[in-house]
Design an enzyme around this catalytic site. Structure first.
Site, PDB file in Angstrom:
ATOM      1  N   ASP A 119       0.806  -1.216   0.000  1.00 24.52           N
ATOM      2  CA  ASP A 119       0.000   0.000   0.000  1.00 24.52           C
ATOM      3  C   ASP A 119       0.852   1.286   0.000  1.00 24.52           C
ATOM      4  OD1 ASP A 119      -2.501   1.448   0.482  1.00 24.52           O
ATOM      5  OD2 ASP A 119      -1.624   1.829   2.457  1.00 24.52           O
ATOM      6  N   ILE A 142       2.229  -9.791   2.132  1.00 28.55           N
ATOM      7  CA  ILE A 142       1.642 -10.973   2.776  1.00 28.55           C
ATOM      8  C   ILE A 142       0.288 -10.616   3.393  1.00 28.55           C
ATOM      9  CG2 ILE A 142       3.862 -12.088   3.277  1.00 28.55           C
ATOM     10  CD1 ILE A 142       3.352 -11.253   6.279  1.00 28.55           C
ATOM     11  N   ASP A 143       0.053  -9.313   3.653  1.00 30.30           N
ATOM     12  CA  ASP A 143      -1.162  -8.905   4.369  1.00 30.30           C
ATOM     13  C   ASP A 143      -2.426  -9.018   3.509  1.00 30.30           C
ATOM     14  OD1 ASP A 143       0.642  -8.223   6.357  1.00 30.30           O
ATOM     15  OD2 ASP A 143       0.672  -6.099   5.807  1.00 30.30           O
ATOM     16  N   ARG A 178      -4.200 -26.946  27.282  1.00 26.65           N
ATOM     17  CA  ARG A 178      -3.846 -25.524  27.372  1.00 26.65           C
ATOM     18  C   ARG A 178      -4.615 -24.679  26.375  1.00 26.65           C
ATOM     19  NH1 ARG A 178       2.683 -26.179  27.707  1.00 26.65           N
ATOM     20  NH2 ARG A 178       2.842 -25.856  29.954  1.00 26.65           N
ATOM     21  N   GLY A 186      -0.382  -9.049   9.627  1.00 28.32           N
ATOM     22  CA  GLY A 186      -1.522  -8.586   8.813  1.00 28.32           C
ATOM     23  C   GLY A 186      -1.794  -7.099   8.943  1.00 28.32           C
ATOM     24  N   GLU A 238      -2.337  -9.459  14.650  1.00 23.03           N
ATOM     25  CA  GLU A 238      -1.580  -8.477  15.443  1.00 23.03           C
ATOM     26  C   GLU A 238      -2.360  -7.164  15.638  1.00 23.03           C
ATOM     27  OE1 GLU A 238       2.060  -7.723  13.306  1.00 23.03           O
ATOM     28  OE2 GLU A 238       1.018  -7.045  11.509  1.00 23.03           O
ATOM     29  N   ARG A 281      -0.414 -20.177  26.830  1.00 23.17           N
ATOM     30  CA  ARG A 281       0.888 -19.861  26.220  1.00 23.17           C
ATOM     31  C   ARG A 281       0.680 -19.022  24.969  1.00 23.17           C
ATOM     32  NH1 ARG A 281       2.104 -21.636  30.402  1.00 23.17           N
ATOM     33  NH2 ARG A 281       3.651 -23.247  30.926  1.00 23.17           N
ATOM     34  N   ARG A 290       7.043 -14.132   6.649  1.00 22.56           N
ATOM     35  CA  ARG A 290       7.504 -13.381   5.469  1.00 22.56           C
ATOM     36  C   ARG A 290       8.667 -14.047   4.749  1.00 22.56           C
ATOM     37  NH1 ARG A 290       7.641  -7.511   7.187  1.00 22.56           N
ATOM     38  NH2 ARG A 290       9.770  -7.499   6.420  1.00 22.56           N
TER      39      ARG A 290
HETATM   40  O1  F6P Z   1       3.259  -5.520   5.782  1.00 21.81           O
HETATM   41  C1  F6P Z   1       3.921  -6.708   6.020  1.00 21.81           C
HETATM   42  C2  F6P Z   1       4.256  -6.852   7.482  1.00 21.81           C
HETATM   43  O2  F6P Z   1       4.892  -8.099   7.654  1.00 21.81           O
HETATM   44  C3  F6P Z   1       3.066  -6.734   8.429  1.00 21.81           C
HETATM   45  O3  F6P Z   1       2.252  -7.879   8.458  1.00 21.81           O
HETATM   46  C4  F6P Z   1       3.749  -6.415   9.726  1.00 21.81           C
HETATM   47  O4  F6P Z   1       2.924  -5.677  10.593  1.00 21.81           O
HETATM   48  C5  F6P Z   1       4.907  -5.572   9.295  1.00 21.81           C
HETATM   49  O5  F6P Z   1       5.121  -5.837   7.915  1.00 21.81           O
HETATM   50  C6  F6P Z   1       6.173  -5.837  10.062  1.00 21.81           C
HETATM   51  O6  F6P Z   1       7.111  -4.904   9.676  1.00 21.81           O
HETATM   52  P1  F6P Z   1       8.666  -4.957  10.008  1.00 21.81           P
HETATM   53  O7  F6P Z   1       9.291  -5.908   9.046  1.00 21.81           O
HETATM   54  O8  F6P Z   1       9.097  -3.563   9.789  1.00 21.81           O
HETATM   55  O9  F6P Z   1       8.789  -5.432  11.410  1.00 21.81           O
END
Ligand code: F6P
Length: 363
Positions: A119, A142-143, A178, A186, A238, A281, A290
């Site tokens: 984006d 990946i998002d 558990r 994401g 997240e 946990r 990634r």
């Molecule tokens: O946009 C891809 C992404 O992996 C997100 O899912 C994640 O929030 C962010 O990038 C993590 O970014 P960085 O690699 O800067 O920790």
């Protein structure tokens, strides 16, 4: 005189980037008048002194489609509109070098520029296009949160990794009775968590698009535990948040996107405060999602994106991003591609299907 194209990978890396580079270069090399050059570490290679540019030909890209990451490097922390300059006191200020970048491209005779990114990168490309740069985009993340395309490459690979993590957590959750909470990437969308929850059979799925009510989750868990299944796996995005709350993480400045972290730990505390006595946990899957090799689907999607991108350049369709719609490759204007983030629709069939197989969203 060769016709030169400059290509860059921008933002976070993602499985499938090399597959896109390879198909772009292979398609371009069918027409000997075209030459492909890469700027290393996004456009930093072009803007650095000395410049860091490399020629991409069939030999360089041979066999790279199976590799994770990007052979030409990438960065999230700088760009032509926000070039970091270190001050005497060690702090950074950001300057706009976009006009200079366009001049450099003209001077170096780049007939076209390709920016592969998410984006933020598509927004950057739109601004460069408005300033006169002949640029096109390829959607990567990946998002899967880019609108105007059905899928971004990299998403499917991340979902497979996340699903394997759910699968693995199910067996250990069951053995120990558990609650295993898995935090997935994401940003502000829940695509990865939702797909992994369905594919892996998580009991609870928490995503930013559906803020959760801890009381409802407690009721769901107690009912499940009473039915002699005293364990559960939670796939939490997240960016997930309780009703009336916010995503956990650090608010960055305008040039760098927010760092999201802590959703799983917060949810674990909320369960304990609500009186859930099970052992809990948390696993943060992080950048494992990634890295590594792209799945076959992303290689195939990436191959199509690369070929289409070259064909768009030949047709002069600058100011557009390649888009995958209804199993076809097409082109959409940047303005359409960046109009809004593509997030999970709470009323979608996908969410309906998830709820129908008893996944709890806490709503
Ligand atoms: O946009 C891809 C992404 O992996 C997100 O899912 C994640 O929030 C962010 O990038 C993590 O970014 P960085 O690699 O800067 O920790």
């Amino acid at each position: 005189m060769p016709k030169k194209i400059l290509i860059a990978t921008s933002g976070g890396d993602c499985p499938g980037l090399n597959a896109v580079l390879r198909s772009f270069v292979k398609r371009a090399s069918l027409e000997p008048e075209w030459e492909v050059w890469a700027s290393l570490q996004s456009f930093n290679g072009l803007l650095s002194i000395p410049q860091r540019l490399i020629r991409l030909d069939k030999k360089v890209v041979s066999g790279i489609h199976v590799k994770g990451g990007t052979i030409i490097g990438t960065t999230k922390e700088s760009g032509p509109f926000n070039w970091p300059v270190k001050q005497a006191d060690g702090t950074l200020t950001y300057v706009d070098r976009s006009d200079e970048m366009i001049k450099i491209c003209r001077y170096a005779d780049f007939a076209a520029v390709v920016n592969i990114g998410g984006d933020g990168s598509q927004k950057m490309s739109q601004r460069l296009f408005e300033k006169g740069l002949p640029i096109i985009g390829i959607p990567k993340t990946i998002d899967n949160d880019l609108c105007a395309t059905d899928l971004t490459f990299g998403f499917q690979s991340a979902v497979d990794v996340a699903t394997e993590a759910v699968d693995r957590l199910v067996s250990t959750a069951e053995s120990h009775n558990r609650i295993q909470i898995l935090e997935l990437m994401g940003k502000h969308s829940g695509w990865i968590a939702l797909h992994a929850a369905i594919a892996g059979g998580a009991e609870i799925c928490l995503i930013p698009e559906i803020p959760y009510d801890i009381a409802k989750i407690k009721r769901f868990l107690l009912e499940r535990f009473a039915g002699e299944k005293p364990f559960a796996v939670v796939a939490i995005a997240e960016g997930a948040m309780p009703r009336g709350g916010k995503a956990m993480g650090t608010k960055m400045h305008a040039n760098i996107s927010d760092k999201l972290a802590g959703a799983a730990e917060r949810f674990a505390s909320e369960l304990k405060e609500a009186g859930i006595e099970s052992s809990i946990r948390c696993t943060i899957l992080g950048h494992v999602q990634r890295g590594g090799i792209p799945v076959a689907f992303d290689r195939v999607l990436g191959a199509q994106y690369g070929v289409k991108a070259f064909e768009m350049i030949k047709e002069g369709r600058f100011g557009h991003m390649v888009s995958y719609q209804n199993s076809e490759m097409t082109a959409v204007p940047f303005t359409e591609a960046i109009r809004q983030l593509k997030t999970v629709e709470p009323d979608s069939y996908l969410v309906h299907a998830a709820k129908s197989i008893n996944i709890c969203f806490g709503d």
